[in-house]
Scaffold this motif. Structure first.
Motif, PDB file in Angstrom:
ATOM      1  N   LYS A  82       0.884  -1.818   0.063  1.00  0.00           N
ATOM      2  CA  LYS A  82      -0.141   0.042  -0.060  1.00  0.00           C
ATOM      3  C   LYS A  82       0.927   1.365   0.123  1.00  0.00           C
ATOM      4  CE  LYS A  82      -3.037  -2.881   2.817  1.00  0.00           C
ATOM      5  NZ  LYS A  82      -4.051  -2.308   4.330  1.00  0.00           N
ATOM      6  N   GLU A  85       3.109   1.522  -3.741  1.00  0.00           N
ATOM      7  CA  GLU A  85       2.055   2.085  -4.501  1.00  0.00           C
ATOM      8  C   GLU A  85       1.779   3.597  -4.404  1.00  0.00           C
ATOM      9  OE1 GLU A  85      -2.623   1.634  -6.431  1.00  0.00           O
ATOM     10  OE2 GLU A  85      -1.267   0.024  -4.895  1.00  0.00           O
ATOM     11  N   LYS A 332      -7.310   4.322  -2.929  1.00  0.00           N
ATOM     12  CA  LYS A 332      -7.231   3.621  -2.209  1.00  0.00           C
ATOM     13  C   LYS A 332      -6.835   2.484  -3.304  1.00  0.00           C
ATOM     14  CE  LYS A 332     -10.251  -0.251  -0.435  1.00  0.00           C
ATOM     15  NZ  LYS A 332     -11.054  -0.309   0.841  1.00  0.00           N
ATOM     16  N   GLU A 334      -4.626  -0.177  -4.612  1.00  0.00           N
ATOM     17  CA  GLU A 334      -4.794  -1.550  -5.369  1.00  0.00           C
ATOM     18  C   GLU A 334      -4.582  -2.763  -4.174  1.00  0.00           C
ATOM     19  OE1 GLU A 334      -3.790  -4.995  -8.559  1.00  0.00           O
ATOM     20  OE2 GLU A 334      -2.471  -2.967  -9.038  1.00  0.00           O
ATOM     21  N   SER A 335      -3.443  -2.493  -3.508  1.00  0.00           N
ATOM     22  CA  SER A 335      -3.300  -4.328  -2.492  1.00  0.00           C
ATOM     23  C   SER A 335      -4.574  -3.715  -1.575  1.00  0.00           C
ATOM     24  CB  SER A 335      -2.008  -3.972  -2.329  1.00  0.00           C
ATOM     25  OG  SER A 335      -1.532  -3.151  -1.719  1.00  0.00           O
ATOM     26  N   SER A 338     -10.657  -5.186  -1.578  1.00  0.00           N
ATOM     27  CA  SER A 338     -11.736  -3.755  -1.362  1.00  0.00           C
ATOM     28  C   SER A 338     -12.912  -3.941  -0.682  1.00  0.00           C
ATOM     29  CB  SER A 338     -12.579  -4.433  -2.971  1.00  0.00           C
ATOM     30  OG  SER A 338     -12.677  -6.199  -2.551  1.00  0.00           O
TER      31      SER A 338
END
Length: 362
Positions: A82, A85, A332, A334-335, A338
């Motif tokens: 996170k 990114e 938010k 990608e890792s 969801s």
């Protein structure tokens, strides 16, 4: 001969232990119908239910690409991706920076920060949970909501000598500290006269051979302004370049009391309660404490990353961030799973001018 049904019931009673013997024998003696089953004791049912959540977690981790990759790369947890990114997008880190990692356990964000601020950077982690810190990270254990802990952290970061990697001494004469030589100094001594002359020639020689133009008055003024801003920051205790907050309010330990490893408490304590409003309210308290810490210690132009759980109060927090920072982004990664309600505020380039009353007004 025993019927197949009676034989199966006797076998089950032996395998499941003496706790089921009485129940099964009573069932056999009363000649229960073929569709009936022997009921497991309540203690066994509770144990099965409590282990189902951990089984689901292990199954999910086994299918998680980021969890597998974190294990391969030697990272403390998948949360490192996170921050990687976010840093790839917003360029938070530079060599030599001072970084404070709030809620660092188990230490994956601190691992990223140490790697991106090397050489000569320093990373200080704070967490209420006892955990083994990554290599190169200084840590303070305590509840960050406590004013005493916040004061201790501020005092620590304001000392420039604390938390930085020390140069190893390779030569010592008679144990005297004045005559100790570090590795860098030894390399400099070992360079020959020709190497020093060649370097001097390539660098342009003396002042007369440089041929560089004198800096303009405008450049001189800019330098003076930069120096004065740095001095103003330092005089007010603003010495931190990046503040990271991945804090979550920990809930009580529920299992594993017999384990004594220093890193186990992080995995035995829950980070969320399962109640959305309660988690959101707890994250807002932690975010406000982190923002107050930023106001006190973050130098002009510094950055702030803060995790929060989405809810009704996030808009008010975002307004406060926009008063103190030039740019505020919602991320938010990608890792981030969801189904999780977590998100991140990435606040870039702290402003110097706003007062505390202007930033924290409702």
């Amino acid at each position: 001969m025993l019927s197949r049904r009676v034989f199966r019931q006797l076998t089950d009673s032996v395998l499941l232990g003496p706790a089921l013997n009485s129940a099964c024998i009573c069932c056999i003696a009363s000649k229960c119908a073929p569709v009936s089953f022997c009921r497991a004791p309540q203690s066994l049912q509770i144990r099965t239910a409590s282990s189902s959540s951990s089984t689901r977690w292990k199954s999910r981790q086994g299918r998680d690409h980021f969890a597998k990759e974190a294990k391969v790369q030697g990272l403390k947890s998948r949360a490192a991706f996170k921050l990687l990114e976010i840093n790839e997008k917003h360029k938070l880190f530079k060599p030599g920076q001072t970084v404070v990692d709030l809620g660092y356990a188990p230490g994956s964000w601190s691992q990223v920060a140490v790697n991106r601020t090397a050489p000569n950077g320093r990373v200080i982690g704070i967490d209420i949970i006892p955990a083994q810190p990554p290599r190169g990270v200084s840590t303070i254990q305590g509840n960050f909501l406590s004013p005493a802990v916040q004061a201790e952290v501020r005092a620590y970061v304001q000392d420039p000598a604390l938390g930085r990697p020390r140069k190893r001494t390779v030569i010592s004469s008679a144990g005297s500290e004045e005559e100790q030589i570090t590795e860098d100094e030894l390399k400099e001594i070992e360079r020959g006269y020709i190497d020093l002359e060649r370097r001097t020639h390539l660098d342009g020689g003396g002042v007369e051979s440089e041929g560089e133009a004198e800096p303009s008055s405008g450049m001189k003024e800019d330098r003076k302004l930069n120096m004065s801003r740095a001095k103003r920051d330092e005089s007010q205790g603003r010495v931190v370049d990046v503040v990271l907050s991945d804090m979550s309010a920990p809930w009580e330990q529920t299992s594993g009391y017999n384990k004594r490893s220093i890193s186990d408490p992080y995995f035995r304590m829950m980070n969320t309660s399962g109640m959305a409003f309660r988690d959101h309210a707890g994250s807002m308290d932690l975010c406000m404490a982190a923002l107050k810490f930023c106001f006190d210690t973050l130098r002009t132009g510094g950055h702030f990353v803060c995790k929060f759980y989405q809810g009704a109060e996030e808009k008010a927090l975002e307004k406060k961030l926009k008063r103190l920072f030039q740019k505020v982004h919602r991320e938010k990664p990608e890792s981030s799973r969801s189904e999780s309600k977590e998100a991140y505020f990435v606040a870039l380039r702290r402003n110097e001018r706003p007062s505390e009353e202007e930033v924290f007004q409702e």
